[in-house]
Every structure is written in structure tokens, then in C-alpha cells.
Design a protein around this motif. Structure first.
Motif, PDB file in Angstrom:
ATOM      1  N   PHE A 180       0.875  -1.173   0.000  1.00 27.35           N
ATOM      2  CA  PHE A 180       0.000   0.000   0.000  1.00 27.35           C
ATOM      3  C   PHE A 180       0.908   1.217   0.000  1.00 27.35           C
ATOM      4  O   PHE A 180       1.552   1.513   1.003  1.00 27.35           O
ATOM      5  CB  PHE A 180      -0.892  -0.003   1.246  1.00 27.35           C
ATOM      6  CG  PHE A 180      -1.869   1.148   1.300  1.00 27.35           C
ATOM      7  CD1 PHE A 180      -3.026   1.122   0.549  1.00 27.35           C
ATOM      8  CD2 PHE A 180      -1.623   2.249   2.105  1.00 27.35           C
ATOM      9  CE1 PHE A 180      -3.936   2.173   0.606  1.00 27.35           C
ATOM     10  CE2 PHE A 180      -2.504   3.304   2.165  1.00 27.35           C
ATOM     11  CZ  PHE A 180      -3.677   3.268   1.413  1.00 27.35           C
ATOM     12  N   ARG A 188      -0.783   5.853  -3.221  1.00 28.99           N
ATOM     13  CA  ARG A 188      -1.660   5.618  -2.078  1.00 28.99           C
ATOM     14  C   ARG A 188      -1.011   6.235  -0.838  1.00 28.99           C
ATOM     15  O   ARG A 188       0.210   6.207  -0.698  1.00 28.99           O
ATOM     16  CB  ARG A 188      -1.897   4.119  -1.873  1.00 28.99           C
ATOM     17  CG  ARG A 188      -2.629   3.436  -3.035  1.00 28.99           C
ATOM     18  CD  ARG A 188      -4.055   3.931  -3.166  1.00 28.99           C
ATOM     19  NE  ARG A 188      -4.797   3.255  -4.218  1.00 28.99           N
ATOM     20  CZ  ARG A 188      -4.993   3.741  -5.425  1.00 28.99           C
ATOM     21  NH1 ARG A 188      -4.466   4.915  -5.757  1.00 28.99           N
ATOM     22  NH2 ARG A 188      -5.710   3.087  -6.317  1.00 28.99           N
ATOM     23  N   ARG A 237      -9.119   8.062  -4.563  1.00 30.83           N
ATOM     24  CA  ARG A 237      -9.167   6.604  -4.502  1.00 30.83           C
ATOM     25  C   ARG A 237      -8.365   6.078  -3.307  1.00 30.83           C
ATOM     26  O   ARG A 237      -8.800   5.179  -2.579  1.00 30.83           O
ATOM     27  CB  ARG A 237      -8.614   5.992  -5.789  1.00 30.83           C
ATOM     28  CG  ARG A 237      -9.444   6.252  -7.025  1.00 30.83           C
ATOM     29  CD  ARG A 237      -9.153   5.259  -8.129  1.00 30.83           C
ATOM     30  NE  ARG A 237      -9.603   3.918  -7.762  1.00 30.83           N
ATOM     31  CZ  ARG A 237      -9.703   2.912  -8.632  1.00 30.83           C
ATOM     32  NH1 ARG A 237      -9.379   3.097  -9.899  1.00 30.83           N
ATOM     33  NH2 ARG A 237     -10.113   1.725  -8.233  1.00 30.83           N
ATOM     34  N   GLY A 238      -7.175   6.666  -3.115  1.00 25.85           N
ATOM     35  CA  GLY A 238      -6.303   6.191  -2.051  1.00 25.85           C
ATOM     36  C   GLY A 238      -6.897   6.383  -0.669  1.00 25.85           C
ATOM     37  O   GLY A 238      -6.767   5.522   0.207  1.00 25.85           O
ATOM     38  N   GLN A 241      -9.560   3.830  -0.081  1.00 29.51           N
ATOM     39  CA  GLN A 241      -8.917   2.539   0.148  1.00 29.51           C
ATOM     40  C   GLN A 241      -8.304   2.485   1.542  1.00 29.51           C
ATOM     41  O   GLN A 241      -8.383   1.466   2.234  1.00 29.51           O
ATOM     42  CB  GLN A 241      -7.854   2.296  -0.922  1.00 29.51           C
ATOM     43  CG  GLN A 241      -7.319   0.876  -0.939  1.00 29.51           C
ATOM     44  CD  GLN A 241      -6.334   0.651  -2.067  1.00 29.51           C
ATOM     45  OE1 GLN A 241      -5.461   1.476  -2.318  1.00 29.51           O
ATOM     46  NE2 GLN A 241      -6.459  -0.462  -2.754  1.00 29.51           N
ATOM     47  N   GLY A 244     -10.827   1.791   4.137  1.00 29.59           N
ATOM     48  CA  GLY A 244     -11.244   0.395   4.134  1.00 29.59           C
ATOM     49  C   GLY A 244     -10.282  -0.519   4.864  1.00 29.59           C
ATOM     50  O   GLY A 244     -10.654  -1.628   5.253  1.00 29.59           O
ATOM     51  N   GLU A 303     -13.491   4.301  -6.333  1.00 27.32           N
ATOM     52  CA  GLU A 303     -12.920   3.319  -5.404  1.00 27.32           C
ATOM     53  C   GLU A 303     -14.004   2.668  -4.551  1.00 27.32           C
ATOM     54  O   GLU A 303     -13.945   1.459  -4.264  1.00 27.32           O
ATOM     55  CB  GLU A 303     -11.871   3.987  -4.517  1.00 27.32           C
ATOM     56  CG  GLU A 303     -11.127   3.037  -3.604  1.00 27.32           C
ATOM     57  CD  GLU A 303     -10.335   1.981  -4.364  1.00 27.32           C
ATOM     58  OE1 GLU A 303     -10.260   0.842  -3.858  1.00 27.32           O
ATOM     59  OE2 GLU A 303      -9.813   2.284  -5.458  1.00 27.32           O
ATOM     60  N   THR A 304     -15.012   3.441  -4.145  1.00 28.90           N
ATOM     61  CA  THR A 304     -16.100   2.894  -3.342  1.00 28.90           C
ATOM     62  C   THR A 304     -16.863   1.839  -4.127  1.00 28.90           C
ATOM     63  O   THR A 304     -17.174   0.755  -3.617  1.00 28.90           O
ATOM     64  CB  THR A 304     -17.064   4.017  -2.907  1.00 28.90           C
ATOM     65  OG1 THR A 304     -16.339   4.973  -2.130  1.00 28.90           O
ATOM     66  CG2 THR A 304     -18.213   3.463  -2.082  1.00 28.90           C
ATOM     67  N   ALA A 307     -14.710  -1.292  -4.599  1.00 25.35           N
ATOM     68  CA  ALA A 307     -14.609  -2.100  -3.381  1.00 25.35           C
ATOM     69  C   ALA A 307     -15.875  -2.934  -3.174  1.00 25.35           C
ATOM     70  O   ALA A 307     -15.808  -4.086  -2.728  1.00 25.35           O
ATOM     71  CB  ALA A 307     -14.383  -1.187  -2.181  1.00 25.35           C
TER      72      ALA A 307
END
Length: 321
Positions: A180, A188, A237-238, A241, A244, A303-304, A307
Motif C-alpha cells: 500500500f 496511495r 481513490r487512495g 482505500q 477500508g 474506489e467505493t 470495493a
């Protein structure tokens, strides 16, 4: 010689010979710190030729090869886990710092509750700074941005281009999350994610020391509007993520929400300055704020959705029992 409570190892990750001149300059900055670091460690990212060149041409530093998967997180971990000092400092391989940079970042560690510190970062543009770049978005090029503290203050997170950590806590949380982080075009927020985990460990906190400044190179290809939009999209996006990954029930993105709510006021301020004749660049900066928010927001949506569509891992037999 025995290590003292504030002895520090400086770790510099690097991955390409294209940055050789910058790396040489950064190493010189690291070695010229006062007080002198106990060790300067340069870690190469699966690049044997670069590893051997550093061995030949940069005497006086420790050279290691990334012991983990390719990427800057494993690169930094290799150097930090090698260190024996109480503190570990991180520098990027394209920064310059004055001789008192390290001393100023180490000072807050007199408080045992401090788990890490970070300093102010000034963009060092290869060409002229873009007229449309809002000060609130300088983070997109690795710089400190408008709205950050102007005096030494507690802060949620700092950036690994200019960071010092308490090694005991860093080791306890497992260091940067390998896999990551920054690798190629992927970006990220591995440094923010580390800060959150280290703060959660025994209730410690980070300190931001704005006077401990570095200059961070910004190549000409990162001065374009298209690059800026892509970088904001990647950040959106990062951050989703990163949220999450958190299983501690923390409000991981609280600082981001506060930041976003401050941006309409910044855009209106720039528009007002333009309308009162203080320069047409203010209109461009207002547009930059709108574009940056839109790109980051779209990245967060993408990204949501991704996922939610990703297949969930199958439960093992033992887990299902």
C-alpha cells in the motif's frame, strides 16, 4: 558507543539512477545534520545496478536492498528495521534540508507521548510555479498546504519526505503497510495510514514542526493541469482505500472532511480577489480548487464502487466454524 534516547538513523529510499544527482545532494544533507545522525541508510528498490553504484560512489553510508515487495513502503521498512537507534528519520531522495532540520524534528520527542514528527515542505519547482495552482492543493506536489499550522502543533499525520518516528512504536505496528503506497503511477497515502496506526498505539500523537523545512523537487512534468487532476483523482481513490483498511472503528477520514468543507471559502476568496482587481490568477486558482475537489471526489466514488464489486474472500473451514 551506546545509543542515547534521541539518537537517530536517517533512511533514504531510492529506486532509479535517473535521480542520481538528487540522491547525492540528499545524502550530503543527511550527513551534514547537526547533531550528526548515528547512521545514514540508503535503500534501493530491487535495482542491483543502483545498489552497486551507491556502494562504489557514496562512501560513509550504509546501503541495503529492499527486503520486501517492490514499492516505497518496503523500501523504507528495510532501512527502519535495520536501525538500532531510538528514532528513525525518513527523507525522500529528491529533497534538500538545512543542517538544523533533524535537530528541530527531534526536539518534540522530549515528550514521551510523541510517536512521530514531521516538518514543513516547500515545493522546489523545476520551472515556474503554475499560475492556477491553489495553495490549498500544494499537497498534490508533496508540499505543505494553506491551512496547516504555522507553529509547532499536534497533527493527525505528516509526510514521509520529512518524518521522524519513535522506532519502538514503528516496530510495534509493523511499519509502513507493504503493498500500500507509491509504486509507478499508483499513489496511495501510506504515510497517512502509518500515522493513524502509530497514533492509535497507546494513545500517542504526532507533532508538526513547520520551521523544520525541506525543499521537495517538483519536476516540470508535474506542473501540468492534467497531472494535477490525475493526482487528485488518485488521492480520492487512495483515501477511500485507506479507510477500508481500518478495523479499529476510528473516524479515519475526519480530517479530509474538514479540509473539503474549508475549500468553498478558499474558492470564494480567490474569486473575490479576482473581482476586486487583485490579479486574474485568482480566477485560475479558484478553478483549480473546483477541479481538484471534483477529481478527488470522483476518485472516491470509483474506489467505493470498485470495493463493493470486489469478490469477498472465501471463509476458510476453521473461520466458518
Amino acid at each position: 558507543m551506546d545509543s542515547t534516547p534521541l539518537d537517530t538513523t536517517i533512511v533514504i529510499p531510492t529506486h532509479t539512477e535517473e535521480r542520481w544527482s538528487s540522491l547525492v545532494r540528499t545524502v550530503a544533507c543527511a550527513r551534514s545534520q547537526s547533531p550528526e545522525p548515528a547512521e545514514v541508510v540508503v535503500v534501493t528498490d530491487h535495482n542491483r545496478g543502483l545498489f552497486e553504484r551507491i556502494q562504489r560512489e557514496l562512501p560513509g553510508v550504509t546501503v541495503l536492498e529492499n527486503a520486501y515487495a517492490k514499492g516505497v513502503s518496503g523500501n523504507r521498512n528495510t532501512g527502519a528495521f535495520h536501525a538500532k537507534t531510538a528514532l528513525v528519520a525518513f527523507m525522500d531522495d529528491d529533497i534538500t534540508a538545512g543542517p538544523d532540520w533533524l535537530a528541530q524534528l527531534v526536539e518534540p520527542f522530549a515528550d514521551p507521548r510523541v510517536v512521530g514528527t514531521g516538518g514543513g515542505i516547500l515545493p522546489d519547482w523545476e520551472g515556474p510555479a503554475p499560475r492556477w495552482m491553489p495553495d490549498e492543493f500544494l499537497w498534490a506536489v508533496g508540499g505543505s498546504y494553506a491551512g496547516m499550522p504555522t507553529e509547532t502543533s499536534p497533527i493527525r499525520n505528516v509526510w514521509s519526505a520529512s518524518m521522524v518516528v519513535r522506532r519502538e512504536v514503528f516496530d510495534a505496528v509493523g511499519g509502513f503497510r507493504v503493498g500500500f503506497g507509491k509504486l509507478g503511477d499508483r499513489n496511495r497515502p501510506e504515510d497517512t495510514e502509518l500515522c493513524l496506526r502509530m497514533s492509535a498505539h497507546d494513545g500517542g500523537h504526532w507533532m508538526y514542526v513547520p520551521r523544520a523545512t525541506i525543499r521537495h523537487e517538483v519536476p516540470a512534468n508535474r506542473s501540468s493541469f492534467s497531472w494535477f487532476v490525475k493526482r487528485c483523482y488518485a488521492e480520492g481513490r487512495g483515501k477511500v482505500q485507506m479507510a477500508g483498511l481500518d478495523d479499529g472503528g476510528r473516524d479515519t477520514l475526519g480530517a479530509e472532511r474538514s479540509y473539503v468543507w474549508s475549500l468553498p471559502k478558499a474558492a470564494l476568496r480567490n474569486l473575490g480577489a479576482g473581482l476586486t482587481g487583485k490579479g486574474a490568477d485568482n480566477f485560475l486558482r479558484a478553478g483549480g480548487i473546483v477541479a481538484g475537489v471534483a477529481a478527488a471526489g470522483w476518485g472516491g466514488v470509483v474506489e467505493t464502487v470498485a470495493a463493493k464489486r470486489a469478490p469477498r474472500p472465501r471463509k476458510t473451514l476453521e473461520a466458518a466454524r
